[in-house]
Design a protein around this motif. Structure first.
Motif, mmCIF file in Angstrom:
data_model
loop_
_atom_site.group_PDB
_atom_site.id
_atom_site.type_symbol
_atom_site.label_atom_id
_atom_site.label_comp_id
_atom_site.label_asym_id
_atom_site.label_seq_id
_atom_site.Cartn_x
_atom_site.Cartn_y
_atom_site.Cartn_z
ATOM 1 N N ILE A 21 -16.200 17.338 -42.102
ATOM 2 C CA ILE A 21 -15.117 16.724 -43.028
ATOM 3 C C ILE A 21 -13.881 16.825 -42.058
ATOM 4 O O ILE A 21 -12.873 15.786 -42.340
ATOM 5 C CB ILE A 21 -14.734 17.662 -44.245
ATOM 6 N N GLY A 22 -13.705 17.991 -41.088
ATOM 7 C CA GLY A 22 -12.325 17.705 -40.452
ATOM 8 C C GLY A 22 -12.523 18.743 -39.183
ATOM 9 O O GLY A 22 -13.414 19.546 -39.071
ATOM 10 N N ILE A 23 -11.587 18.422 -38.055
ATOM 11 C CA ILE A 23 -11.673 19.324 -37.024
ATOM 12 C C ILE A 23 -10.287 19.829 -36.857
ATOM 13 O O ILE A 23 -9.328 19.073 -36.594
ATOM 14 C CB ILE A 23 -12.348 18.342 -35.805
ATOM 15 N N HIS A 24 -10.105 20.979 -36.246
ATOM 16 C CA HIS A 24 -8.973 21.702 -35.944
ATOM 17 C C HIS A 24 -9.302 22.517 -34.817
ATOM 18 O O HIS A 24 -10.043 23.616 -34.864
ATOM 19 C CB HIS A 24 -8.682 22.413 -37.152
ATOM 20 N N ASP A 84 -11.370 24.144 -31.797
ATOM 21 C CA ASP A 84 -13.098 24.514 -31.958
ATOM 22 C C ASP A 84 -13.525 24.622 -33.166
ATOM 23 O O ASP A 84 -15.010 24.767 -33.235
ATOM 24 C CB ASP A 84 -13.060 25.656 -31.001
ATOM 25 N N LEU A 85 -12.823 24.614 -34.259
ATOM 26 C CA LEU A 85 -13.553 24.767 -35.662
ATOM 27 C C LEU A 85 -13.405 23.574 -36.318
ATOM 28 O O LEU A 85 -12.797 22.579 -36.423
ATOM 29 C CB LEU A 85 -12.547 25.746 -36.640
ATOM 30 N N TYR A 86 -14.782 23.417 -37.133
ATOM 31 C CA TYR A 86 -15.227 22.250 -37.713
ATOM 32 C C TYR A 86 -15.391 22.629 -39.332
ATOM 33 O O TYR A 86 -16.123 23.584 -39.595
ATOM 34 C CB TYR A 86 -16.465 21.682 -37.325
ATOM 35 N N THR A 87 -14.669 21.859 -40.107
ATOM 36 C CA THR A 87 -14.900 22.111 -41.480
ATOM 37 C C THR A 87 -15.892 21.123 -41.857
ATOM 38 O O THR A 87 -15.987 19.848 -41.624
ATOM 39 C CB THR A 87 -13.608 21.724 -42.321
ATOM 40 N N CYS A 88 -17.010 21.927 -42.482
ATOM 41 C CA CYS A 88 -18.379 21.130 -43.018
ATOM 42 C C CYS A 88 -18.545 21.195 -44.193
ATOM 43 O O CYS A 88 -18.236 22.256 -44.856
ATOM 44 C CB CYS A 88 -19.604 21.748 -42.119
ATOM 45 N N GLY A 89 -18.954 20.079 -45.203
ATOM 46 C CA GLY A 89 -19.331 20.110 -46.421
ATOM 47 C C GLY A 89 -20.583 20.313 -46.473
ATOM 48 O O GLY A 89 -21.431 19.686 -45.812
ATOM 49 N N PRO A 106 -24.229 20.885 -49.086
ATOM 50 C CA PRO A 106 -24.863 20.096 -50.462
ATOM 51 C C PRO A 106 -24.566 20.823 -51.530
ATOM 52 O O PRO A 106 -24.262 19.948 -52.593
ATOM 53 C CB PRO A 106 -26.251 20.153 -50.070
ATOM 54 N N SER A 107 -24.283 22.005 -51.708
ATOM 55 C CA SER A 107 -23.754 22.596 -53.043
ATOM 56 C C SER A 107 -22.404 22.314 -53.525
ATOM 57 O O SER A 107 -22.151 22.568 -54.535
ATOM 58 C CB SER A 107 -24.025 24.186 -52.880
ATOM 59 N N GLY A 108 -21.775 21.505 -52.432
ATOM 60 C CA GLY A 108 -20.399 21.077 -52.964
ATOM 61 C C GLY A 108 -19.190 21.827 -52.658
ATOM 62 O O GLY A 108 -18.131 21.429 -52.538
ATOM 63 N N GLY A 109 -19.573 22.843 -51.668
ATOM 64 C CA GLY A 109 -18.434 23.777 -51.003
ATOM 65 C C GLY A 109 -18.193 23.181 -49.645
ATOM 66 O O GLY A 109 -18.723 22.236 -49.101
ATOM 67 N N ALA A 110 -17.553 23.805 -48.996
ATOM 68 C CA ALA A 110 -17.250 23.594 -47.438
ATOM 69 C C ALA A 110 -17.068 24.974 -46.706
ATOM 70 O O ALA A 110 -17.107 26.264 -47.336
ATOM 71 C CB ALA A 110 -15.946 22.899 -47.455
#
Length: 71
Positions: A22-25, A27-32, A34-38
């Motif tokens: 979903i996003g990159i900041h 070295d950290l990646y925000t990932c969605g 399948p259950s709807g969370g991140a």
């Protein structure tokens, strides 16, 4: 990897889960997930293919058996 790509993570050292970046900041990646969370993970915890992730699942060691188990 970039925003919108699909990646795979290993949960609980045994379950491979597909995620979408979903996003990159830094070295950290925000990932969605399948259950709807991140979830926010480092790049080292993500794999580009399911086969690559499968290679990093630890193999179970044989469990210790007591001599009393054989009676």
């Amino acid at each position: 990897m970039k925003k919108g790509d699909k990646a795979y993570i290993i949960e609980n050292n045994r379950i491979i889960t597909p995620v979408t970046i979903i996003g990159i900041h830094g070295d950290l990646y925000t990932c969605g997930i399948p259950s709807g969370g991140a979830i926010r993970l480092k790049r080292s915890r993500m794999y580009e293919t399911e086969d690559e992730a499968r290679k990093h699942i630890p193999v179970e060691k044989p469990k210790y058996r007591s001599p009393y188990d054989y009676m």
